[in-house]
Write a protein that holds these residues in place. Structure first.
Motif, PDB file in Angstrom:
ATOM      1  N   GLN A 158       0.794  -1.227   0.000  1.00 45.71           N
ATOM      2  CA  GLN A 158       0.000   0.000   0.000  1.00 45.71           C
ATOM      3  C   GLN A 158       0.831   1.284   0.000  1.00 45.71           C
ATOM      4  O   GLN A 158       0.274   2.383  -0.041  1.00 45.71           O
ATOM      5  N   SER A 159       2.168   1.153   0.039  1.00 46.35           N
ATOM      6  CA  SER A 159       2.989   2.362   0.167  1.00 46.35           C
ATOM      7  C   SER A 159       4.429   2.101  -0.256  1.00 46.35           C
ATOM      8  O   SER A 159       4.871   0.957  -0.372  1.00 46.35           O
ATOM      9  N   PRO A 208       7.842   3.804   1.320  1.00 45.72           N
ATOM     10  CA  PRO A 208       8.508   4.766   2.204  1.00 45.72           C
ATOM     11  C   PRO A 208       9.903   5.120   1.710  1.00 45.72           C
ATOM     12  O   PRO A 208      10.526   4.380   0.940  1.00 45.72           O
ATOM     13  N   VAL A 255       6.584   9.141   2.497  1.00 50.24           N
ATOM     14  CA  VAL A 255       5.958   7.926   1.996  1.00 50.24           C
ATOM     15  C   VAL A 255       5.055   8.281   0.827  1.00 50.24           C
ATOM     16  O   VAL A 255       4.342   9.280   0.847  1.00 50.24           O
ATOM     17  N   MET A 289       1.928   6.967  -1.333  1.00 48.88           N
ATOM     18  CA  MET A 289       0.821   6.030  -1.200  1.00 48.88           C
ATOM     19  C   MET A 289       0.507   5.370  -2.539  1.00 48.88           C
ATOM     20  O   MET A 289       0.647   5.992  -3.601  1.00 48.88           O
ATOM     21  N   SER A 290       0.082   4.131  -2.468  1.00 48.98           N
ATOM     22  CA  SER A 290      -0.173   3.330  -3.667  1.00 48.98           C
ATOM     23  C   SER A 290      -1.518   3.671  -4.299  1.00 48.98           C
ATOM     24  O   SER A 290      -2.410   4.250  -3.672  1.00 48.98           O
ATOM     25  N   VAL A 341      -5.537   1.376   1.493  1.00 48.90           N
ATOM     26  CA  VAL A 341      -4.553   2.459   1.471  1.00 48.90           C
ATOM     27  C   VAL A 341      -4.823   3.536   2.525  1.00 48.90           C
ATOM     28  O   VAL A 341      -3.892   3.954   3.240  1.00 48.90           O
ATOM     29  N   GLU A 367      -2.195   4.889   5.340  1.00 47.86           N
ATOM     30  CA  GLU A 367      -1.815   6.309   5.313  1.00 47.86           C
ATOM     31  C   GLU A 367      -2.019   6.955   6.678  1.00 47.86           C
ATOM     32  O   GLU A 367      -1.158   7.717   7.152  1.00 47.86           O
ATOM     33  N   TYR A 402       0.869   6.131   8.909  1.00 48.00           N
ATOM     34  CA  TYR A 402       2.087   6.889   8.583  1.00 48.00           C
ATOM     35  C   TYR A 402       2.008   8.317   9.121  1.00 48.00           C
ATOM     36  O   TYR A 402       2.999   8.859   9.633  1.00 48.00           O
ATOM     37  N   VAL A 409       3.426  12.623   3.659  1.00 41.89           N
ATOM     38  CA  VAL A 409       2.689  11.761   2.731  1.00 41.89           C
ATOM     39  C   VAL A 409       2.615  12.402   1.355  1.00 41.89           C
ATOM     40  O   VAL A 409       2.278  13.583   1.226  1.00 41.89           O
ATOM     41  N   TYR A 462       1.577  11.649  -3.041  1.00 43.29           N
ATOM     42  CA  TYR A 462       0.666  10.882  -3.889  1.00 43.29           C
ATOM     43  C   TYR A 462       1.116  10.946  -5.342  1.00 43.29           C
ATOM     44  O   TYR A 462       1.767  11.903  -5.773  1.00 43.29           O
ATOM     45  N   GLY A 504       3.190  -0.046  -4.481  1.00 45.97           N
ATOM     46  CA  GLY A 504       4.178   0.144  -3.433  1.00 45.97           C
ATOM     47  C   GLY A 504       5.365  -0.785  -3.519  1.00 45.97           C
ATOM     48  O   GLY A 504       5.910  -1.048  -4.591  1.00 45.97           O
TER      49      GLY A 504
END
Length: 298
Positions: free
Chosen positions: A93-94, A96, A106, A108-109, A120, A124, A127, A134, A136, A147
């Motif tokens: 899902q990510s 980092p 990080v 995000m996926s 996700v 998030e 995190y 974060v 995107y 990810g």
């Protein structure tokens, strides 16, 4: 330094040219409270819907968590979410990252499968609580990116290896390279049974990698052999049936791997690695194993 590489003749650097990056010291895990096979989004799930032994899955997960703690990692345990059975595979899902000033970020996926998109926001939120910045992808340009299922950091280097073809888009890596100011070696995946890069490529240390070669195009294999001195290859049986290459080597020495990978384990020991075997048979029913079940982070 940002650029996408898709063939060996494009590679205009050596590993010594790539800035260093510290190895992660923390591990994120997601409790398998709601883990099950409830749908089919990869070939491994077929015939396994509703056939997970949940008590055994919990035991397997707990033993793996113990393994990271024994190696000295700080392990975070995030609660699972009802209706999201695959959230336990928290590598997906990510992505980092830590920059040269020590800032934790990080990306995000954008999950490929609709069944997994709602995972996700939960990751998030965690995190953000940990103080990560974060970021995107532009979803008007990128359809999917999963990810660290597909994006693997070279051990202790600011170099990213990016798989594409099934769950992640090649276009995603243009944005990732720009955001993180890092080169990306892009590898096209060719076999749907190896739908994520982490199913057919495992970083071991700066000079060593474990792969299943038949999952790649020749261009990808050429790039792998150009940048790694030691390329260990898994057999089809151990890669496909035992997920041997979905292993993890978080410290450059200790390899955590699905039990029973006899051939790969001997090759790893011959190369100087310490091998630690764990049962993840319940998770293999869903198409994941050791690597998928954690996220290494700073």
């Amino acid at each position: 330094m940002k650029k996408i590489y898709t063939s060996a003749d494009q590679i205009d650097f050596t590993l010594s040219d790539i800035p260093s990056m510290p190895a992660p010291k923390q591990v994120l895990t997601v409790k398998p409270t709601y883990f099950d096979v409830e749908y089919v989004i990869n070939p491994h799930m077929k015939d396994h819907v509703g056939r997970v032994d949940k008590m055994q899955a919990l035991n397997e997960w707990e033993h793996l968590v113990d393994g990271y703690e024994e190696l000295g990692f700080n392990v975070h345990q995030l609660d699972g979410v009802e209706g999201l059975p695959d959230m336990v595979f928290c590598a997906n899902q990510s992505l980092p990252f830590i920059d040269e000033d020590g800032n934790k970020k990080v990306l995000m996926s954008i999950m490929h499968s609709p069944e997994r998109k709602d995972e996700v926001p939960h990751i998030e939120k965690w995190y953000r609580q940990l103080g990560y910045e974060v970021e995107y992808l532009d979803n008007s340009q990128v359809d999917d990116f999963e990810g660290m299922g597909d994006a693997l950091w070279h051990f202790k280097k600011r170099l990213l290896w990016g798989g594409y073809g099934f769950r992640s888009s090649l276009k995603a890596y243009d944005q990732i390279s720009e955001k993180f100011d890092t080169p990306v070696v892009a590898l096209e995946l060719t076999d749907e049974k190896f739908y994520h890069l982490d199913t057919c490529m495992a970083m071991l240390n700066e000079n060593s990698v474990l792969i299943y070669p038949d999952a790649f195009q020749q261009e990808g294999l050429d790039m792998i052999h150009k940048l790694f001195e030691n390329v260990i290859e898994a057999t089809q049986y151990e890669a496909e049936k035992l997920f041997a290459v979905n292993a993890t080597c978080p410290d450059g020495k200790n390899v955590l791997i699905q039990q029973g990978c006899t051939d790969v384990n001997q090759k790893l020991r011959d190369a100087g690695f310490s091998v630690h075997e764990y049962s993840t048979f319940e998770y293999i029913k869903s198409g994941g194993s050791v690597f998928c079940m954690k996220m290494l982070l700073w």
